[in-house]
Design an enzyme around this catalytic site. Structure first.
Site: not given
Ligand code: GLN
Length: 475
Positions: A178, A79, A154
């Site tokens: 994410s 990532k 994400s």
């Molecule tokens: N969707 C969540 C957020 O926007 C999780 C993001 C993540 O786990 N990095 O914070």
């Protein structure tokens, strides 16, 4: 079968028996990426030279007849929020568009030592803020199951790359879902480890008290291999801890599974509910004991998360000032230089979080928002503690819906936040959770994930529980 379609386990066997070389394996993966990237947009950077040199190194070791570990010569994706020395690291933000990592994250150091091959850096929601993969400054990633749908976020690129055989496995990060949610949307296995189990050194920070790096893979066993390679204490991350896994094998007949009632309420897609409940029934058929449990503070998890996370994010993102890193807009004085850089460099969601975070931390509002959210966080953690007094693992859906359509939630931040309803509690409590593919919707053929939640440090148990399901389905 093409080489890029192999699991880590199978590829390792093939490399050991010299049925193919790591260079051949890596080239097949790189060809697949090049063929598919314009449609799926899973990769922001392809590190072809690095990958091939790592593959040649692995091949030399194999040719020498030396013993190799399970990840030697295996093409992985990373990532693009995790630093790989000498490779661009953007966090999918304009502000870091041409930033080149000056050192390796600890997880990368470990994987290099294990002989892994890094084929490229995967797309994400900017600074890991999002739940769809659409908030990348470099274009959305598409779900390989249906190009009109999001892959989740994400860790959008990592999930899509694994599902589309553009790598054998990948690293993702999880602050509030994410790893698990995109794994669920793309039908791959993803683990968010216990907070502290994997070093965060060299991870671009979103919310430091919740962020964790974890594996995303085609099988449970591959996820376990990758997890075991990256876990452990690191002197560069004071929140990291060492934990010795117990060797014991679980007995499904003695397994107690708790099912939180708050996770099956209005708003859940009926197909998701049916598929997840069927998976839980499968465990019951195998002999596990299923009990309904309550996590009474679940309804406060999303609001609590969306106060703590922006607060931490606003502090973490203060470093992008146009002076030390990345984009730098020249201006007549320092302040307008900061403002211009940050205005041009950050996308809407990042700006929203900086504003909310600054507000909830400000004098006069701190007690009402941030401090209160911290107290709620403790209550959420206690919910898990008491559910685990009588249960070994908990099972829930990962997401209330399967992959949604591109554009469906982009104009409505609240709807996007609600996609995190089943995942954020685990980060707030620090407990580990795995997304296990457990079926596809009848109507659209979209993958659905079962979330298996364990006590702190119970990753090994989670892997075993997940593997039992897979084996029972294959037999
Ligand atoms: N969707 C969540 C957020 O926007 C999780 C993001 C993540 O786990 N990095 O914070």
């Amino acid at each position: 079968m093409n080489l890029n379609e192999l699991t880590i386990e199978k590829a390792h066997q093939g490399l050991k028996k010299r049925e193919f070389s790591s260079v051949e394996l890596t080239e097949t993966v790189l060809d697949r990426i090049k063929k598919r990237n314009k449609d799926i947009n899973a990769y922001l950077t392809i590190s072809e030279e690095l990958a091939l040199s790592q593959a040649r190194k692995a091949d030399k070791i194999i040719a020498n007849g030396d013993k190799i570990g399970p990840l030697a010569g295996i093409p992985l994706a990373v990532k693009d929020a995790i630093l790989v020395e000498g490779v661009r690291c953007t966090a999918a933000s304009k502000i870091l568009e041409s930033y080149v990592a000056p050192y390796d994250a600890t997880v990368i150091k470990k994987l290099r030592k294990a002989g892994a091959v890094f084929v490229g850096k995967t797309n994400l929601d900017e600074f890991t803020m999002g739940a769809s993969g659409e908030r990348s400054a470099f274009g959305p990633t598409k779900n390989p199951y249906d190009l009109d749908r999001v892959p989740g976020g994400s860790s959008s690129g990592s999930a899509a790359a694994v599902a589309d055989n553009q790598c054998l496995a990948a690293l993702g990060t999880d602050t509030g879902g994410s790893i698990r949610q995109p794994s669920s949307f793309c039908g791959v296995v993803g683990l968010k480890p216990t907070y502290g189990r994997v070093s965060r050194f060299g991870l671009i920070a979103h919310a430091s008290s919740l962020d964790q790096i974890g594996p995303m893979a085609k099988t449970v066993e591959d996820a376990r291999l990758l997890f075991n390679a990256i876990k452990g204490k690191d002197e560069n991350d004071s929140t990291s801890v060492e934990y010795g896994d117990k060797e014991e094998m679980i007995d499904i007949k003695n397994l107690k599974i708790g099912v939180p009632k708050e996770y099956f309420v209005e708003g859940i897609d009926p197909e998701v509910e049916r598929i997840v409940k069927e998976a839980i029934t499968q465990y019951e058929k195998l002999g596990a004991k299923i009990t309904e449990v309550s996590l009474p503070h679940t309804q406060y998890a999303v609001p609590c998360y969306y106060i703590i996370v922006p607060a931490e994010a606003s502090a973490n993102l203060a470093r992008y000032d146009g002076i030390r890193y990345g984009l730098s807009e020249q201006s007549k004085d320092l302040l307008s230089g900061y403002l211009k850089t940050r205005q041009r460099g950050f996308g809407d969601e990042v700006r929203r979080r900086i504003m909310v975070g600054t507000y909830v931390l400000s004098a006069g509002y701190y007690d009402a928002y941030y401090l209160k959210a911290q107290k709620v966080r403790t209550l959420i953690k206690r919910d898990f503690d008491s559910a685990f007094e009588k249960n070994d693992v908990l099972m829930t859906p990962v997401s209330p819906t399967p992959a949604f359509k591109i554009g469906e939630k982009t104009d409505n931040p609240l709807a996007m936040y609600l996609a995190d309803i089943y995942t954020v509690s685990l980060n707030l409590a620090g407990v580990p959770g795995l997304s296990l593919p457990c079926g596809k919707t009848a109507s659209e053929g979209l993958p659905v994930g079962l979330q298996i939640i364990g006590r702190h440090f119970d990753e090994e148990k989670i892997f075993q529980v997940a593997e039992i399901y897979r084996q029972s389905k294959n037999n």
